[in-house]
Design an enzyme around this catalytic site. Sequence first.
Site, PDB file in Angstrom:
ATOM      1  N   LYS A  80       0.867  -1.102   7.749  1.00 44.17           N
ATOM      2  CA  LYS A  80       2.333  -1.044   8.177  1.00 44.17           C
ATOM      3  C   LYS A  80       2.594  -0.189   9.277  1.00 44.17           C
ATOM      4  CE  LYS A  80       6.609  -0.766   5.447  1.00 44.17           C
ATOM      5  NZ  LYS A  80       7.287  -0.552   3.969  1.00 44.17           N
ATOM      6  N   SER A 155      10.663  -3.247   2.750  1.00 40.70           N
ATOM      7  CA  SER A 155      10.383  -3.465   3.928  1.00 40.70           C
ATOM      8  C   SER A 155       9.143  -3.722   4.414  1.00 40.70           C
ATOM      9  CB  SER A 155      10.879  -1.800   4.450  1.00 40.70           C
ATOM     10  OG  SER A 155       9.824  -0.889   3.775  1.00 40.70           O
ATOM     11  N   SER A 179       9.797  -1.680  -1.732  1.00 37.06           N
ATOM     12  CA  SER A 179       9.365  -1.991  -0.498  1.00 37.06           C
ATOM     13  C   SER A 179       7.793  -2.755  -0.496  1.00 37.06           C
ATOM     14  CB  SER A 179       9.362  -1.134   0.423  1.00 37.06           C
ATOM     15  OG  SER A 179      10.668  -1.011   0.717  1.00 37.06           O
TER      16      SER A 179
END
Length: 466
Positions: A80, A155, A179
């Site tokens: 990420k 996210s 997330s």
Amino acid sequence: MTEYWRLPATEIAALVRSRQVSAAEVARDALARLDAANPAINAVVDHRPEDVLGQAAVIDAALARGEDPGPMAGVPVTIKVNVDQTGYATTNGLRIQKNLVAKQDNPVVANFRKAGVVLLGRTNTPAFSLRWFCRNGIHGHTKNPRDPGITPGGSSGGAAAAVAAGIGAVGHGTDIGGSIRYPAYACGVHGLRPTLGRIPAWNASGAERHVGGQLMAVSGPIARTIADLRLSFAAMSQRDVRDPWWVEAAHAGPPVEKRAALCIRPEGLATVPEVEAALRDAARRLEADGWVVEEVDCPPLREPASIQAMLWLAESRRGANAAYRQEADPDADFVLAQMEALCPEPDLNAFMDGLQKRAGFVRAWMAFFERYPVAITPVSAELPFPDQDDVSSPARFRQVMEAQLTQVGLPLMGLPGLVVTTGLVGRVPVGAQLLAGRYREDILFAAAEVIEAAGVPASPVDPFAG
């Protein structure tokens, strides 16, 4: 020709470690899949093929010398964009951080390298990693490969979308309010939020994490099989002194009774019938394996969710809001404004009271797990949201927040949670969230494997097919 991108991480590692296939072959296949699938979904927003092939060559050379390259040798993994990876920008979905290039690896990335993975690319996140949706002004809009009309989650939306589409066997995610868990749910894969302190993490490129982040934020894996979550969790949780919250704890605790609590409507949550059906389906799968499942109420989540928001917003109000103004991301600005309206600014006493109450909530949940080693709860009260639903209106934002109670309430206690996908409602994924006591990820894996085994075998999807 074997399509290695379809295989789980456990099989890829076994093939590479036994030299039945080279890491370079797997890497080339992964890059080809990225090139084929990513343009439609924009899950990976930064990748360098020469770097990927160079990592694979190092693994193959180690094997040729008779060395052990690690338990995840040759497995393609995505990272990420909110964690440091040497030589790459830690953008966190922000234009203002496009030049924040990491000079050292976050412990998560370092542990993956030690395990022998091939870092395939960097995955998208909303601005500030703020939402359960995934678009920003620097990398653009990530789509759900199962249905472009629903959110891929956030996210870690890029991570889950990539895994679902076969772009890497495992995706790294972070979770302070769902997330990891929610993107896994939305994309029809599995995700683990580990116990606080299990997986070391730290970004040298930024300031120290705020108090709320230190108490609640974790890194964890997203994958298409529970076995791949197990493998990744073991690799990611190795010691790194740079994270003082890291805890050296056994990966398997004492045996427990096969008893689970089914909590369909925690504290009055308005769980929709399709989600309730998925929870009861998961419970039946456990019962068929000899588990005793009782439908009961769970300990509090509403007040923990309020304290979670208070701790998170307290830091932004202390100074981080300046970055929001500088970035001027319309989605982030809208969400921040709605959150501030829902959560009045605390004084010092209210802030301290919130921290003080945390121990009581942890105590209540740990006592609950003494009787029920696993709790089955909704991931969300609703099926995955229509894309960008949270910014459609203030009223809908409040409904989204209410639906996500089980996502926001859990992190305050530092407890582990695992989302297991159970099937589809039409094209829309659905699943269940499993909770357990601190450091008992082993119980979550055991229960999730039973639920997984009674469902549809995991396989990546072509974006927007069928």
